[in-house]
Every structure is written in C-alpha cells, then in structure tokens.
Design a protein around this motif. Structure first.
Motif, PDB file in Angstrom:
ATOM      1  N   ILE A  90      16.275  -4.950 -17.406  1.00  0.00           N
ATOM      2  CA  ILE A  90      14.872  -5.337 -17.208  1.00  0.00           C
ATOM      3  C   ILE A  90      14.135  -5.324 -18.541  1.00  0.00           C
ATOM      4  CG2 ILE A  90      12.668  -4.639 -16.170  1.00  0.00           C
ATOM      5  CD1 ILE A  90      14.396  -3.461 -13.828  1.00  0.00           C
ATOM      6  N   VAL A  91      14.330  -4.266 -19.316  1.00  0.00           N
ATOM      7  CA  VAL A  91      13.642  -4.156 -20.602  1.00  0.00           C
ATOM      8  C   VAL A  91      14.040  -5.306 -21.527  1.00  0.00           C
ATOM      9  CG1 VAL A  91      13.212  -2.717 -22.628  1.00  0.00           C
ATOM     10  CG2 VAL A  91      13.499  -1.634 -20.384  1.00  0.00           C
ATOM     11  N   VAL A  92      15.319  -5.591 -21.605  1.00  0.00           N
ATOM     12  CA  VAL A  92      15.777  -6.643 -22.516  1.00  0.00           C
ATOM     13  C   VAL A  92      15.276  -8.012 -22.064  1.00  0.00           C
ATOM     14  CG1 VAL A  92      17.815  -7.818 -23.461  1.00  0.00           C
ATOM     15  CG2 VAL A  92      17.758  -5.318 -23.346  1.00  0.00           C
ATOM     16  N   ALA A  93      15.401  -8.331 -20.783  1.00  0.00           N
ATOM     17  CA  ALA A  93      14.979  -9.646 -20.295  1.00  0.00           C
ATOM     18  C   ALA A  93      13.478  -9.857 -20.455  1.00  0.00           C
ATOM     19  CB  ALA A  93      15.383  -9.826 -18.833  1.00  0.00           C
ATOM     20  N   THR A  94      12.680  -8.857 -20.081  1.00  0.00           N
ATOM     21  CA  THR A  94      11.232  -9.027 -20.175  1.00  0.00           C
ATOM     22  C   THR A  94      10.760  -8.982 -21.626  1.00  0.00           C
ATOM     23  OG1 THR A  94      10.825  -6.658 -19.753  1.00  0.00           O
ATOM     24  CG2 THR A  94      10.808  -8.141 -17.848  1.00  0.00           C
ATOM     25  N   SER A  95      11.414  -8.188 -22.447  1.00  0.00           N
ATOM     26  CA  SER A  95      11.047  -8.139 -23.869  1.00  0.00           C
ATOM     27  C   SER A  95      11.381  -9.455 -24.561  1.00  0.00           C
ATOM     28  CB  SER A  95      11.756  -6.975 -24.561  1.00  0.00           C
ATOM     29  OG  SER A  95      11.307  -5.741 -24.029  1.00  0.00           O
ATOM     30  N   TYR A 118      11.545  -5.811 -31.586  1.00  0.00           N
ATOM     31  CA  TYR A 118      11.901  -4.395 -31.566  1.00  0.00           C
ATOM     32  C   TYR A 118      12.581  -4.016 -30.257  1.00  0.00           C
ATOM     33  CZ  TYR A 118      12.038   0.573 -32.086  1.00  0.00           C
ATOM     34  OH  TYR A 118      12.520   1.864 -32.185  1.00  0.00           O
ATOM     35  N   CYS A 119      11.949  -4.330 -29.138  1.00  0.00           N
ATOM     36  CA  CYS A 119      12.475  -3.885 -27.846  1.00  0.00           C
ATOM     37  C   CYS A 119      13.771  -4.586 -27.478  1.00  0.00           C
ATOM     38  CB  CYS A 119      11.427  -4.053 -26.756  1.00  0.00           C
ATOM     39  SG  CYS A 119      10.002  -2.944 -26.974  1.00  0.00           S
ATOM     40  N   VAL A 120      13.915  -5.860 -27.815  1.00  0.00           N
ATOM     41  CA  VAL A 120      15.173  -6.558 -27.535  1.00  0.00           C
ATOM     42  C   VAL A 120      16.311  -5.905 -28.305  1.00  0.00           C
ATOM     43  CG1 VAL A 120      16.455  -8.714 -27.876  1.00  0.00           C
ATOM     44  CG2 VAL A 120      14.159  -8.778 -26.879  1.00  0.00           C
ATOM     45  N   VAL A 121      16.097  -5.625 -29.567  1.00  0.00           N
ATOM     46  CA  VAL A 121      17.168  -5.048 -30.393  1.00  0.00           C
ATOM     47  C   VAL A 121      17.450  -3.598 -29.983  1.00  0.00           C
ATOM     48  CG1 VAL A 121      17.822  -4.385 -32.748  1.00  0.00           C
ATOM     49  CG2 VAL A 121      16.767  -6.615 -32.315  1.00  0.00           C
ATOM     50  N   ALA A 122      16.417  -2.776 -29.868  1.00  0.00           N
ATOM     51  CA  ALA A 122      16.613  -1.357 -29.554  1.00  0.00           C
ATOM     52  C   ALA A 122      17.183  -1.171 -28.151  1.00  0.00           C
ATOM     53  CB  ALA A 122      15.297  -0.597 -29.703  1.00  0.00           C
ATOM     54  N   HIS A 123      16.591  -1.825 -27.169  1.00  0.00           N
ATOM     55  CA  HIS A 123      17.060  -1.651 -25.793  1.00  0.00           C
ATOM     56  C   HIS A 123      18.321  -2.459 -25.521  1.00  0.00           C
ATOM     57  CE1 HIS A 123      14.029   1.106 -24.333  1.00  0.00           C
ATOM     58  NE2 HIS A 123      13.266   0.536 -25.260  1.00  0.00           N
ATOM     59  N   GLY A 124      18.543  -3.494 -26.312  1.00  0.00           N
ATOM     60  CA  GLY A 124      19.828  -4.192 -26.237  1.00  0.00           C
ATOM     61  C   GLY A 124      20.968  -3.259 -26.596  1.00  0.00           C
ATOM     62  N   ALA A 125      20.743  -2.422 -27.603  1.00  0.00           N
ATOM     63  CA  ALA A 125      21.764  -1.438 -27.999  1.00  0.00           C
ATOM     64  C   ALA A 125      22.025  -0.449 -26.861  1.00  0.00           C
ATOM     65  CB  ALA A 125      21.326  -0.702 -29.258  1.00  0.00           C
ATOM     66  N   ILE A 126      20.962   0.034 -26.251  1.00  0.00           N
ATOM     67  CA  ILE A 126      21.109   0.993 -25.148  1.00  0.00           C
ATOM     68  C   ILE A 126      21.813   0.326 -23.963  1.00  0.00           C
ATOM     69  CG2 ILE A 126      19.867   2.486 -23.535  1.00  0.00           C
ATOM     70  CD1 ILE A 126      17.623   2.631 -25.739  1.00  0.00           C
ATOM     71  N   LEU A 127      21.460  -0.926 -23.695  1.00  0.00           N
ATOM     72  CA  LEU A 127      22.103  -1.670 -22.607  1.00  0.00           C
ATOM     73  C   LEU A 127      23.602  -1.831 -22.870  1.00  0.00           C
ATOM     74  CD1 LEU A 127      22.241  -3.421 -20.079  1.00  0.00           C
ATOM     75  CD2 LEU A 127      21.332  -5.330 -21.439  1.00  0.00           C
ATOM     76  N   ALA A 171       6.143  -3.960 -16.305  1.00  0.00           N
ATOM     77  CA  ALA A 171       4.748  -3.833 -16.734  1.00  0.00           C
ATOM     78  C   ALA A 171       4.613  -2.878 -17.919  1.00  0.00           C
ATOM     79  CB  ALA A 171       3.881  -3.363 -15.566  1.00  0.00           C
ATOM     80  N   PHE A 172       5.304  -1.748 -17.854  1.00  0.00           N
ATOM     81  CA  PHE A 172       5.240  -0.786 -18.955  1.00  0.00           C
ATOM     82  C   PHE A 172       5.757  -1.406 -20.247  1.00  0.00           C
ATOM     83  CE2 PHE A 172       7.336   2.395 -21.615  1.00  0.00           C
ATOM     84  CZ  PHE A 172       6.255   3.204 -21.922  1.00  0.00           C
ATOM     85  N   PHE A 173       6.870  -2.110 -20.152  1.00  0.00           N
ATOM     86  CA  PHE A 173       7.412  -2.689 -21.373  1.00  0.00           C
ATOM     87  C   PHE A 173       6.623  -3.898 -21.844  1.00  0.00           C
ATOM     88  CE2 PHE A 173      10.696   0.385 -20.786  1.00  0.00           C
ATOM     89  CZ  PHE A 173      10.949   0.751 -22.097  1.00  0.00           C
ATOM     90  N   ALA A 174       5.841  -4.519 -20.972  1.00  0.00           N
ATOM     91  CA  ALA A 174       4.912  -5.542 -21.449  1.00  0.00           C
ATOM     92  C   ALA A 174       3.887  -4.885 -22.385  1.00  0.00           C
ATOM     93  CB  ALA A 174       4.222  -6.245 -20.281  1.00  0.00           C
ATOM     94  N   LEU A 175       3.423  -3.691 -22.018  1.00  0.00           N
ATOM     95  CA  LEU A 175       2.546  -2.924 -22.912  1.00  0.00           C
ATOM     96  C   LEU A 175       3.285  -2.583 -24.203  1.00  0.00           C
ATOM     97  CD1 LEU A 175       0.165  -0.936 -23.700  1.00  0.00           C
ATOM     98  CD2 LEU A 175       1.502   0.796 -22.487  1.00  0.00           C
ATOM     99  N   SER A 176       4.497  -2.074 -24.073  1.00  0.00           N
ATOM    100  CA  SER A 176       5.278  -1.702 -25.246  1.00  0.00           C
ATOM    101  C   SER A 176       5.507  -2.911 -26.155  1.00  0.00           C
ATOM    102  CB  SER A 176       6.622  -1.112 -24.792  1.00  0.00           C
ATOM    103  OG  SER A 176       7.402  -0.729 -25.895  1.00  0.00           O
ATOM    104  N   ASN A 177       5.833  -4.060 -25.567  1.00  0.00           N
ATOM    105  CA  ASN A 177       6.052  -5.287 -26.339  1.00  0.00           C
ATOM    106  C   ASN A 177       4.802  -5.665 -27.126  1.00  0.00           C
ATOM    107  OD1 ASN A 177       7.820  -6.924 -23.568  1.00  0.00           O
ATOM    108  ND2 ASN A 177       8.573  -5.416 -25.021  1.00  0.00           N
ATOM    109  N   ARG A 178       3.671  -5.533 -26.506  1.00  0.00           N
ATOM    110  CA  ARG A 178       2.424  -5.910 -27.172  1.00  0.00           C
ATOM    111  C   ARG A 178       2.059  -4.926 -28.276  1.00  0.00           C
ATOM    112  NH1 ARG A 178       3.257  -8.271 -22.753  1.00  0.00           N
ATOM    113  NH2 ARG A 178       2.288 -10.221 -22.145  1.00  0.00           N
ATOM    114  N   MET A 179       2.336  -3.652 -28.053  1.00  0.00           N
ATOM    115  CA  MET A 179       2.101  -2.662 -29.110  1.00  0.00           C
ATOM    116  C   MET A 179       3.045  -2.896 -30.283  1.00  0.00           C
ATOM    117  SD  MET A 179      -0.493  -0.826 -28.458  1.00  0.00           S
ATOM    118  CE  MET A 179      -0.283   0.377 -29.772  1.00  0.00           C
TER     119      MET A 179
END
Length: 193
Positions: free
Chosen positions: A73-78, A85-94, A163-171
């Motif tokens: 979810i994090v990777v797709a929405t990011s 940032y979120c695609v790369v960081a959470h891609g690693a975790i995924l 929704a949370f990661f939409a906030l994170s993406n914008r930050m």
C-alpha cells in the motif's frame, strides 16, 4: 556528492530530547543506519512524536493485512503521489518482507501489471483511490474489498495507511527529503551466510 537531507534544519542527535534520541539510536542499531525521515522530522519534536505514534499504530499492530501487504500500500500510493523517499525506503522494506527483489519496482512502476493476487489488486485499487480521490470512495469500493475476503476493519486499515502516507508523501516533498543510499540495495540480494 552528499545531498541535503531536508530543506529545513536537521538537529544534531545530542541536541534532541531523550525519547527521540533513544528511538533514533534504536533504529540505527537495528538497521545499521538512520533513515533520513527520522532526522528530518526531528526538527519538530512534538510532530515527530505524533507522526511516529500514528505510523506505529497503523504499521506495527496485528491486523488482517500482512506486513508485506501494508508495505505494498505504501509503495503503490507513494508512487501515485510521486514520493521518491517513500517509494525507495518502503520499497526496500517491501522487498525484505516479501523476499522478492522485483516486487517493489513492479508495484511502484505499475502495480496493475505486477504479479499480485486478486486480493492484493483489490487492496491497491482501494488504497490508490483513497490516496488520490478519497472524496469519490463509495460502497462499491468497499464491496470490492469484501468480495476478496477483507473485513470492514481491514478496509479501515487499508484506507488509513493510504491516507497517512499521503501526509507522509507531502511532507517528504515539502522537505525535499532524499532517501538514504542504503535503501536502494536492501532486499535485492540474498543475505550471505
């Protein structure tokens, strides 16, 4: 070439409140480095605490979603929100959770063509709609989740993570937060030994 972590000041570890410094050092001990998000958000300690409290409530609690599905979810929405940032960081975790070196790249590029189950496709369709058009979510979207076995509470989790990661993406965009180099290779090669 060293890139800046953030457009805003990044505090020194020694200058941080004890609880934040302790959390950052724990992360460093587990992962071997400090993800830039921790340093960048430490600029505002109260917001750091609130951000990571909600992150942990969503991502660490047991639910009807696997750890890998949450990261999908994090990777797709990011990716939909153009958050490097979120695609790369959470891609690693995924990649680590799914033990698949290609899954994160597939989901970030075009999750509709990735080798996902029908359940995961429904989950990502719902999550991406929440991330980009939450105002348009309707009962048919929930019904699509129920049809593949998700519960009403699972739907909350999927939507809340998006929704949370939409906030994170914008930050991350606001701060121009750059991913740590360490993230790029995590989960791509089998562990030695």
């Amino acid at each position: 070439m060293t890139e800046r972590i953030s457009r805003f000041p990044v505090p020194e570890l020694a200058d941080l409140p004890d609880d934040i410094r302790h959390r950052i050092l724990e992360v460093q001990e587990r992962s071997g480095f400090v993800p830039n998000v921790f340093l960048a958000l430490a600029h505002r300690p109260d917001e750091f605490r609130a951000f990571f409290a909600y992150h942990d409530a969503l991502m660490l609690k047991p639910s009807g979603l696997t750890k890998g599905e949450k990261e999908m979810i994090v990777v797709a929405t990011s990716a939909a929100n153009h958050c490097l940032y979120c695609v790369v960081a959470h891609g690693a975790i995924l990649r680590i959770h799914e033990k698949s070196p290609q899954i994160a790249d597939q989901i970030a590029t075009d999750w509709t063509k990735a080798g996902l189950s029908q359940r995961q496709r429904a989950m990502l369709a719902f999550a991406c709609k929440v991330a980009r058009q939450a105002h348009a979510v309707d009962e048919a979207d929930f019904d699509a989740l129920y049809a593949v076995g998700f519960s009403h509470e699972d739907a909350w989790d999927i939507g809340a993570i998006a929704a949370f990661f939409a906030l994170s993406n914008r930050m991350a965009g606001l701060l121009r937060m750059m991913p740590n180099p360490e993230f790029y290779m995590l989960g791509r090669l089998p562990k030695a030994g």
